[in-house]
Design a protein around this motif. Sequence first.
Motif, PDB file in Angstrom:
ATOM      1  N   THR A  10       0.803  -1.226   0.000  1.00  0.00           N
ATOM      2  CA  THR A  10       0.000   0.000   0.000  1.00  0.00           C
ATOM      3  C   THR A  10       0.833   1.273   0.000  1.00  0.00           C
ATOM      4  N   ILE A  11       2.130   1.141   0.144  1.00  0.00           N
ATOM      5  CA  ILE A  11       3.020   2.302   0.154  1.00  0.00           C
ATOM      6  C   ILE A  11       4.247   1.985  -0.687  1.00  0.00           C
ATOM      7  N   ALA A  12       5.043   3.005  -0.955  1.00  0.00           N
ATOM      8  CA  ALA A  12       6.383   2.832  -1.522  1.00  0.00           C
ATOM      9  C   ALA A  12       7.351   3.583  -0.626  1.00  0.00           C
ATOM     10  N   PHE A  13       8.568   3.071  -0.514  1.00  0.00           N
ATOM     11  CA  PHE A  13       9.558   3.686   0.367  1.00  0.00           C
ATOM     12  C   PHE A  13      10.920   3.615  -0.293  1.00  0.00           C
ATOM     13  N   THR A  14      11.558   4.769  -0.429  1.00  0.00           N
ATOM     14  CA  THR A  14      12.900   4.834  -0.999  1.00  0.00           C
ATOM     15  C   THR A  14      13.774   5.734  -0.142  1.00  0.00           C
ATOM     16  N   VAL A  15      15.078   5.521  -0.240  1.00  0.00           N
ATOM     17  CA  VAL A  15      16.053   6.379   0.426  1.00  0.00           C
ATOM     18  C   VAL A  15      17.162   6.675  -0.570  1.00  0.00           C
ATOM     19  N   ASP A  16      17.506   7.948  -0.759  1.00  0.00           N
ATOM     20  CA  ASP A  16      18.547   8.279  -1.731  1.00  0.00           C
ATOM     21  C   ASP A  16      19.915   8.396  -1.061  1.00  0.00           C
ATOM     22  N   ALA A  17      20.917   8.719  -1.860  1.00  0.00           N
ATOM     23  CA  ALA A  17      22.301   8.722  -1.384  1.00  0.00           C
ATOM     24  C   ALA A  17      22.566   9.802  -0.345  1.00  0.00           C
ATOM     25  N   ASP A  18      21.744  10.832  -0.298  1.00  0.00           N
ATOM     26  CA  ASP A  18      21.903  11.893   0.700  1.00  0.00           C
ATOM     27  C   ASP A  18      21.140  11.608   1.987  1.00  0.00           C
ATOM     28  N   GLY A  19      20.469  10.460   2.058  1.00  0.00           N
ATOM     29  CA  GLY A  19      19.692  10.135   3.246  1.00  0.00           C
ATOM     30  C   GLY A  19      18.308  10.736   3.259  1.00  0.00           C
ATOM     31  N   VAL A  20      17.808  11.105   2.082  1.00  0.00           N
ATOM     32  CA  VAL A  20      16.452  11.641   1.978  1.00  0.00           C
ATOM     33  C   VAL A  20      15.512  10.473   1.667  1.00  0.00           C
ATOM     34  N   ALA A  21      14.647  10.148   2.613  1.00  0.00           N
ATOM     35  CA  ALA A  21      13.693   9.061   2.449  1.00  0.00           C
ATOM     36  C   ALA A  21      12.372   9.631   1.941  1.00  0.00           C
ATOM     37  N   THR A  22      11.684   8.841   1.130  1.00  0.00           N
ATOM     38  CA  THR A  22      10.365   9.232   0.636  1.00  0.00           C
ATOM     39  C   THR A  22       9.377   8.110   0.912  1.00  0.00           C
ATOM     40  N   LEU A  23       8.329   8.446   1.641  1.00  0.00           N
ATOM     41  CA  LEU A  23       7.228   7.530   1.909  1.00  0.00           C
ATOM     42  C   LEU A  23       6.058   7.979   1.036  1.00  0.00           C
TER      43      LEU A  23
END
Length: 268
Positions: A10-23
């Motif tokens: 029901t969600i997507a979760f990513t984290v980029d190289a700078d430590g910025v997570a997106t829910l």
Amino acid sequence: MSVRKMSYQTIAFTVDADGVATLTLNRPEMKNAMNGDMYDEARAVVAEVNRDPAIRVLVLTGAGTAFCSGGDFKYQQSQATRPHAARIAEASKLALWLRELDTLSKPLVGRINGPAYGGGLGLVSVCDVAVANAAAKFCLSEVSLGLLPSMISPYVVRKMGISNARAHFLNAVVFDAEKARSMGVVHDVAPEAELDEAVRRQVALFLRCAPGAIAATKRLVDYVDRHGYEENFSYTVDRVAEMWSSEEAAEGINSFLGKRKPAWVKAG
């Protein structure tokens, strides 16, 4: 570029190289309506964000054209015949998720890409900074459905104030992004084509600042808001005395005097 991507229903979760997570609330066919599965998955992500020191900022957004339309009606309808204790347990899931987002130790940035109704507006209200698509619409729609904005009310009332809460809770009126900004519900409004850049600017500001100091300052704001002069006097003096001896303070002051960037600064 994403360096971490996990699989959810029901969600997507990513984290980029700078430590910025997106829910990302990821039920676009349902305008990201919330149900018990979403609460469970999203709460697990929030716990991970709190645990992981490499994550510096969490961005909350919705897939498709909506941010969040509120509670899933079929999910809510299914609760009607359940025992009271079971209904309490289900209702508590949203209440707990809101509290966990509100007390998150990292900055929470709302990317409000479309309509935020009911519980969706509750999610907006726990963001430290919310950036809205200029075309986004907002509504506390519960009373028009025979419901009430219960679990979200502490956060929405705090965000927009008691007068605005009565004027918007009681009639399910729809309002636009500029009205939301005028009440402090969102902090920036951008055209759809410029929304991501506006969010990046907000994220970049947080990546300039010390993670431990941010977490301590979030606790400071919450404490000061809930206490009177005498308690705040003691608490604020104690916090400064404590932070003066911290590694972050040493790094921050030494980097300033040495005319260099502190170690925690990310490009964003």
